[in-house]
Design an enzyme around this catalytic site. Structure first.
Site, PDB file in Angstrom:
ATOM      1  N   ARG A  79      43.356  46.976  41.410  1.00  0.00           N
ATOM      2  CA  ARG A  79      41.876  46.064  41.844  1.00  0.00           C
ATOM      3  C   ARG A  79      42.103  44.826  42.218  1.00  0.00           C
ATOM      4  O   ARG A  79      41.248  44.036  42.516  1.00  0.00           O
ATOM      5  CB  ARG A  79      40.860  46.360  40.606  1.00  0.00           C
ATOM      6  CG  ARG A  79      41.317  45.201  39.490  1.00  0.00           C
ATOM      7  CD  ARG A  79      40.194  45.272  38.429  1.00  0.00           C
ATOM      8  NE  ARG A  79      38.840  45.145  38.649  1.00  0.00           N
ATOM      9  CZ  ARG A  79      38.272  44.184  38.707  1.00  0.00           C
ATOM     10  NH1 ARG A  79      38.759  42.928  38.701  1.00  0.00           N
ATOM     11  NH2 ARG A  79      37.053  44.370  39.428  1.00  0.00           N
ATOM     12  N   ALA A 112      33.386  33.771  37.763  1.00  0.00           N
ATOM     13  CA  ALA A 112      34.552  34.770  38.029  1.00  0.00           C
ATOM     14  C   ALA A 112      34.291  35.165  39.326  1.00  0.00           C
ATOM     15  O   ALA A 112      33.403  35.479  39.877  1.00  0.00           O
ATOM     16  CB  ALA A 112      34.714  35.745  36.961  1.00  0.00           C
ATOM     17  N   GLU A 137      26.656  41.142  48.098  1.00  0.00           N
ATOM     18  CA  GLU A 137      27.585  41.480  46.941  1.00  0.00           C
ATOM     19  C   GLU A 137      26.659  42.022  45.756  1.00  0.00           C
ATOM     20  O   GLU A 137      27.170  42.184  44.752  1.00  0.00           O
ATOM     21  CB  GLU A 137      28.337  40.374  46.510  1.00  0.00           C
ATOM     22  CG  GLU A 137      29.422  39.957  47.636  1.00  0.00           C
ATOM     23  CD  GLU A 137      30.711  39.034  46.904  1.00  0.00           C
ATOM     24  OE1 GLU A 137      30.613  38.631  45.890  1.00  0.00           O
ATOM     25  OE2 GLU A 137      31.361  38.630  47.987  1.00  0.00           O
TER      26      GLU A 137
END
Length: 211
Positions: free
Chosen positions: A59, A99, A169
């Site tokens: 990932r 993050a 997103e």
């Protein structure tokens, strides 16, 4: 007087040269990638294992930034929905630090600066971003490495309840300011279950007096 202590067993005596990879086959390649490794490795008995396969979730790596106000003794917590938490049966909304994943040709510090602006509307000076550690999030199944940092910020300039994130997103991020004591209480109560946030807060509990 005779020392009866046994000789210590050496730790981490193997490295990359003790692994043989015969093939890597891509099983899925979309937003993430799943690779199947065919490999064998040296055993603690000094023999070599038979060849076996393991699927690895590729990932990419991520950066996490713990924003801490050493004057007010506050931390910034972000609340957002996480699909992977649905199976836990409580709430899929999690309390986390800033993050994000790497874009092409970005350094970890570049990611920290970009994500802090996108997720919290805070502009960080790269020189203020300090490393805590790097760690593998779940090396039994994924190759992801987490770059964990902390950076100072002025919590009096942040409005709790502000909402940020990128629409493209599907981000919907709610800001909270919590004292270090409040954040550690949430951790003790099981309200914070994101690994990077757990590790960051435990590090803060041990180091806040020196920051």
């Amino acid at each position: 007087m005779q020392d009866d202590k046994p000789n210590p067993i050496p730790m981490l005596q193997f490295d990359q040269k003790d692994v043989t990879i015969s093939a890597v086959k891509t099983k899925y390649d979309g937003f993430f990638k799943l690779n199947e490794y065919h490999l064998q490795h040296k055993l603690f008995s000094s023999k070599v294992s038979g060849e076996f396969t393991r699927e690895v979730f590729e990932r990419g790596d991520a950066v996490v930034v713990m924003l801490y106000d050493p004057i007010k003794d506050n931390v910034l917590l972000l609340e957002q929905f996480r699909t992977g938490a649905l199976r836990m049966g409580d709430t899929p909304w999690m309390l986390e630090f800033v993050a994000g994943m790497f874009d092409e040709d970005e350094s970890p510090i570049d990611v920290a600066v970009r994500e802090t602006k996108e997720e919290a509307n805070i502009v960080l000076d790269p020189s203020d971003i300090k490393p805590i550690m790097q760690y593998l999030s779940s090396p039994g199944g994924t190759s992801e490495c987490i770059y964990l940092y902390w950076a100072p910020f002025d919590s009096t300039l942040v409005s709790p309840g502000s909402i940020f994130g990128l629409d493209d997103e599907n981000e919907d991020i709610l800001l909270h300011i919590a004292s270090r004591v409040e954040a550690l209480a949430l951790l003790a109560e099981g309200k914070i279950t994101n690994a990077a946030t757990v590790i960051g807060l435990q590090w803060l509990a041990m180091n806040y007096q020196t920051l």
